[in-house]
Design a protein around this motif. Structure first.
Motif, PDB file in Angstrom:
ATOM      1  N   LEU A  89      -7.827  -2.202  -2.261  1.00  0.00           N
ATOM      2  CA  LEU A  89      -6.786  -2.119  -3.290  1.00  0.00           C
ATOM      3  C   LEU A  89      -5.622  -1.252  -2.832  1.00  0.00           C
ATOM      4  O   LEU A  89      -4.467  -1.495  -3.177  1.00  0.00           O
ATOM      5  CB  LEU A  89      -7.360  -1.541  -4.581  1.00  0.00           C
ATOM      6  N   THR A  90      -5.922  -0.238  -2.045  1.00  0.00           N
ATOM      7  CA  THR A  90      -4.914   0.732  -1.616  1.00  0.00           C
ATOM      8  C   THR A  90      -4.119   0.262  -0.406  1.00  0.00           C
ATOM      9  O   THR A  90      -2.901   0.443  -0.352  1.00  0.00           O
ATOM     10  CB  THR A  90      -5.595   2.078  -1.290  1.00  0.00           C
ATOM     11  N   LEU A  91      -4.783  -0.350   0.576  1.00  0.00           N
ATOM     12  CA  LEU A  91      -4.145  -0.608   1.868  1.00  0.00           C
ATOM     13  C   LEU A  91      -3.806  -2.068   2.155  1.00  0.00           C
ATOM     14  O   LEU A  91      -3.052  -2.346   3.084  1.00  0.00           O
ATOM     15  CB  LEU A  91      -5.039  -0.071   2.994  1.00  0.00           C
ATOM     16  N   CYS A  92      -4.368  -2.980   1.398  1.00  0.00           N
ATOM     17  CA  CYS A  92      -4.177  -4.408   1.708  1.00  0.00           C
ATOM     18  C   CYS A  92      -3.231  -5.061   0.705  1.00  0.00           C
ATOM     19  O   CYS A  92      -3.325  -4.804  -0.494  1.00  0.00           O
ATOM     20  CB  CYS A  92      -5.520  -5.134   1.706  1.00  0.00           C
TER      21      CYS A  92
ATOM     22  N   ALA B 164      -8.251 -11.749  -3.564  1.00  0.00           N
ATOM     23  CA  ALA B 164      -7.028 -12.552  -3.690  1.00  0.00           C
ATOM     24  C   ALA B 164      -6.232 -12.134  -4.918  1.00  0.00           C
ATOM     25  O   ALA B 164      -5.000 -11.986  -4.866  1.00  0.00           O
ATOM     26  CB  ALA B 164      -7.379 -14.037  -3.753  1.00  0.00           C
ATOM     27  N   PHE B 165      -6.919 -11.930  -6.034  1.00  0.00           N
ATOM     28  CA  PHE B 165      -6.232 -11.577  -7.275  1.00  0.00           C
ATOM     29  C   PHE B 165      -5.653 -10.173  -7.225  1.00  0.00           C
ATOM     30  O   PHE B 165      -4.496  -9.955  -7.587  1.00  0.00           O
ATOM     31  CB  PHE B 165      -7.191 -11.694  -8.469  1.00  0.00           C
ATOM     32  N   HIS B 166      -6.434  -9.199  -6.768  1.00  0.00           N
ATOM     33  CA  HIS B 166      -6.013  -7.802  -6.834  1.00  0.00           C
ATOM     34  C   HIS B 166      -5.156  -7.355  -5.663  1.00  0.00           C
ATOM     35  O   HIS B 166      -4.329  -6.449  -5.820  1.00  0.00           O
ATOM     36  CB  HIS B 166      -7.235  -6.886  -6.967  1.00  0.00           C
ATOM     37  N   CYS B 167      -5.352  -7.944  -4.500  1.00  0.00           N
ATOM     38  CA  CYS B 167      -4.623  -7.502  -3.306  1.00  0.00           C
ATOM     39  C   CYS B 167      -3.616  -8.539  -2.823  1.00  0.00           C
ATOM     40  O   CYS B 167      -2.628  -8.191  -2.187  1.00  0.00           O
ATOM     41  CB  CYS B 167      -5.593  -7.202  -2.158  1.00  0.00           C
ATOM     42  N   GLY B 168      -3.914  -9.795  -3.064  1.00  0.00           N
ATOM     43  CA  GLY B 168      -3.074 -10.865  -2.542  1.00  0.00           C
ATOM     44  C   GLY B 168      -3.171 -11.013  -1.041  1.00  0.00           C
ATOM     45  O   GLY B 168      -2.404 -11.736  -0.425  1.00  0.00           O
ATOM     46  N   ALA B 169      -4.115 -10.309  -0.430  1.00  0.00           N
ATOM     47  CA  ALA B 169      -4.231 -10.317   1.030  1.00  0.00           C
ATOM     48  C   ALA B 169      -4.884 -11.599   1.509  1.00  0.00           C
ATOM     49  O   ALA B 169      -5.943 -11.972   1.015  1.00  0.00           O
ATOM     50  CB  ALA B 169      -5.043  -9.114   1.495  1.00  0.00           C
ATOM     51  N   PRO B 170      -4.261 -12.289   2.463  1.00  0.00           N
ATOM     52  CA  PRO B 170      -4.888 -13.492   3.005  1.00  0.00           C
ATOM     53  C   PRO B 170      -6.119 -13.149   3.847  1.00  0.00           C
ATOM     54  O   PRO B 170      -6.105 -12.189   4.611  1.00  0.00           O
ATOM     55  CB  PRO B 170      -3.789 -14.126   3.869  1.00  0.00           C
ATOM     56  N   ILE B 171      -7.171 -13.927   3.663  1.00  0.00           N
ATOM     57  CA  ILE B 171      -8.408 -13.754   4.426  1.00  0.00           C
ATOM     58  C   ILE B 171      -8.304 -14.590   5.695  1.00  0.00           C
ATOM     59  O   ILE B 171      -7.880 -15.740   5.655  1.00  0.00           O
ATOM     60  CB  ILE B 171      -9.633 -14.206   3.594  1.00  0.00           C
TER      61      ILE B 171
ATOM     62  N   THR C  28      -1.021  -8.491   4.719  1.00  0.00           N
ATOM     63  CA  THR C  28      -2.127  -7.945   5.506  1.00  0.00           C
ATOM     64  C   THR C  28      -3.227  -8.983   5.686  1.00  0.00           C
ATOM     65  O   THR C  28      -3.846  -9.404   4.711  1.00  0.00           O
ATOM     66  CB  THR C  28      -2.743  -6.722   4.791  1.00  0.00           C
ATOM     67  N   LEU C  29      -3.478  -9.385   6.919  1.00  0.00           N
ATOM     68  CA  LEU C  29      -4.613 -10.267   7.178  1.00  0.00           C
ATOM     69  C   LEU C  29      -5.896  -9.448   7.135  1.00  0.00           C
ATOM     70  O   LEU C  29      -5.992  -8.391   7.776  1.00  0.00           O
ATOM     71  CB  LEU C  29      -4.488 -10.933   8.551  1.00  0.00           C
ATOM     72  N   VAL C  30      -6.867  -9.939   6.371  1.00  0.00           N
ATOM     73  CA  VAL C  30      -8.133  -9.229   6.211  1.00  0.00           C
ATOM     74  C   VAL C  30      -9.269 -10.114   6.705  1.00  0.00           C
ATOM     75  O   VAL C  30      -9.353 -11.294   6.346  1.00  0.00           O
ATOM     76  CB  VAL C  30      -8.367  -8.846   4.730  1.00  0.00           C
ATOM     77  N   TRP C  31     -10.147  -9.526   7.538  1.00  0.00           N
ATOM     78  CA  TRP C  31     -11.359 -10.216   7.983  1.00  0.00           C
ATOM     79  C   TRP C  31     -12.528  -9.650   7.190  1.00  0.00           C
ATOM     80  O   TRP C  31     -12.634  -8.432   6.999  1.00  0.00           O
ATOM     81  CB  TRP C  31     -11.592  -9.991   9.477  1.00  0.00           C
TER      82      TRP C  31
ATOM     83  N   GLY D  66      -4.406   5.529  -8.907  1.00  0.00           N
ATOM     84  CA  GLY D  66      -5.603   5.182  -8.150  1.00  0.00           C
ATOM     85  C   GLY D  66      -5.296   4.986  -6.677  1.00  0.00           C
ATOM     86  O   GLY D  66      -5.989   5.522  -5.808  1.00  0.00           O
ATOM     87  N   ALA D  67      -4.233   4.234  -6.388  1.00  0.00           N
ATOM     88  CA  ALA D  67      -3.862   3.973  -4.999  1.00  0.00           C
ATOM     89  C   ALA D  67      -3.392   5.244  -4.303  1.00  0.00           C
ATOM     90  O   ALA D  67      -3.716   5.480  -3.133  1.00  0.00           O
ATOM     91  CB  ALA D  67      -2.783   2.895  -4.932  1.00  0.00           C
ATOM     92  N   GLN D  68      -2.629   6.081  -5.011  1.00  0.00           N
ATOM     93  CA  GLN D  68      -2.154   7.325  -4.399  1.00  0.00           C
ATOM     94  C   GLN D  68      -3.316   8.234  -4.003  1.00  0.00           C
ATOM     95  O   GLN D  68      -3.325   8.815  -2.925  1.00  0.00           O
ATOM     96  CB  GLN D  68      -1.222   8.067  -5.356  1.00  0.00           C
ATOM     97  N   SER D  69      -4.287   8.344  -4.891  1.00  0.00           N
ATOM     98  CA  SER D  69      -5.437   9.214  -4.638  1.00  0.00           C
ATOM     99  C   SER D  69      -6.235   8.739  -3.427  1.00  0.00           C
ATOM    100  O   SER D  69      -6.583   9.528  -2.537  1.00  0.00           O
ATOM    101  CB  SER D  69      -6.328   9.257  -5.879  1.00  0.00           C
ATOM    102  N   VAL D  70      -6.522   7.447  -3.379  1.00  0.00           N
ATOM    103  CA  VAL D  70      -7.297   6.909  -2.256  1.00  0.00           C
ATOM    104  C   VAL D  70      -6.487   6.975  -0.968  1.00  0.00           C
ATOM    105  O   VAL D  70      -7.024   7.320   0.093  1.00  0.00           O
ATOM    106  CB  VAL D  70      -7.774   5.471  -2.563  1.00  0.00           C
ATOM    107  N   PHE D  71      -5.192   6.679  -1.039  1.00  0.00           N
ATOM    108  CA  PHE D  71      -4.343   6.729   0.152  1.00  0.00           C
ATOM    109  C   PHE D  71      -4.339   8.130   0.755  1.00  0.00           C
ATOM    110  O   PHE D  71      -4.495   8.299   1.966  1.00  0.00           O
ATOM    111  CB  PHE D  71      -2.912   6.296  -0.189  1.00  0.00           C
ATOM    112  N   ARG D  72      -4.176   9.144  -0.095  1.00  0.00           N
ATOM    113  CA  ARG D  72      -4.193  10.533   0.392  1.00  0.00           C
ATOM    114  C   ARG D  72      -5.508  10.843   1.089  1.00  0.00           C
ATOM    115  O   ARG D  72      -5.544  11.472   2.146  1.00  0.00           O
ATOM    116  CB  ARG D  72      -3.992  11.494  -0.793  1.00  0.00           C
ATOM    117  N   ALA D  73      -6.615  10.425   0.477  1.00  0.00           N
ATOM    118  CA  ALA D  73      -7.938  10.711   1.041  1.00  0.00           C
ATOM    119  C   ALA D  73      -8.130  10.014   2.387  1.00  0.00           C
ATOM    120  O   ALA D  73      -8.659  10.602   3.336  1.00  0.00           O
ATOM    121  CB  ALA D  73      -9.028  10.281   0.068  1.00  0.00           C
ATOM    122  N   VAL D  74      -7.696   8.760   2.492  1.00  0.00           N
ATOM    123  CA  VAL D  74      -7.836   8.016   3.748  1.00  0.00           C
ATOM    124  C   VAL D  74      -6.983   8.652   4.842  1.00  0.00           C
ATOM    125  O   VAL D  74      -7.443   8.821   5.986  1.00  0.00           O
ATOM    126  CB  VAL D  74      -7.475   6.525   3.541  1.00  0.00           C
TER     127      VAL D  74
END
Length: 196
Positions: free
Chosen positions: A55-58, A81-88, A62-65, A15-23
């Motif tokens: 899910l793919t990039l964070c 938080a659960f799926h990415c672990g990225a701090p908001i 990675t700080l996310v706003w 899933g991540a590979q597919s979205v990463f390629r597209a982005v």
């Protein structure tokens, strides 16, 4: 369904590979429409496309706003938080990524992190759930042969003027990813946008 632990990619790697390629393709070929179809199913109002990109990039580095609607939604923040672990972060200028669920909630581009001349990669990549209306525009710049006239779901108002100012800050400035209907369109800071 537990909205916190459900809704991620069924196969995280594929899933991540597919979205990463597209982005990456979207940003390399500005104005082109790339498929980011995935099985990501985040809680609303986080769209499937915003969720797939997160899910793919964070990750935990990675700080996310989040726009105010997303930030106020506990299901959304717990899912991220659960799926990415990225701090908001509430500090818009510090974010590596910004997730915006509606064009009406998009802050001024100059308020996001701009990076520095030495570290332009420290700017914010804005991922915007695009609206339904397309605006005819002409794009020029790297990744585009000559020019491309296309309809894009860009924000209204003074967005094109804001984008021109963003481009003038190069190598600083933000990059934009427009997502809707399982697709993504990339607009890196090097792209010139004019009304068609």
């Amino acid at each position: 369904m537990d909205t916190t632990i459900e809704g991620g990619f069924a196969d995280l790697v594929l899933g991540a590979q597919s979205v990463f390629r597209a982005v990456m393709e979207a940003l390399a070929r500005p104005g082109s429409v790339q498929s980011i179809a995935s099985d990501a199913a985040p809680p609303a109002p986080l769209t499937p496309e915003l969720g797939a990109v997160a899910l793919t990039l964070c990750d935990h580095d990675t700080l996310v706003w989040l726009d105010p609607v997303l930030a106020a939604n506990e299901a959304v923040t717990q899912w991220l938080a659960f799926h990415c672990g990225a701090p908001i972060t509430a500090e818009i200028g510090e974010a590596g990524f910004a997730l915006v669920s509606d064009v009406a909630l998009l802050p001024a581009l100059g308020s996001f992190g701009q990076g520095t001349d030495e570290y332009p990669d420290r700017s914010t990549t804005v991922v915007l759930a695009a609206g339904r209306e397309d605006r005819p525009v002409t794009l020029k710049g790297p990744g585009i042969k000559d020019q491309l006239t296309v309809g894009l779901p860009l924000p209204g108002g003074d967005f094109i003027a804001q984008w021109a100012a963003n481009r003038e800050r190069f190598p600083r400035g933000v990059d934009l990813l427009l997502v809707r209907d399982a697709t993504a369109v990339g607009l890196p800071r090097t792209t010139r946008i004019t009304e068609a």
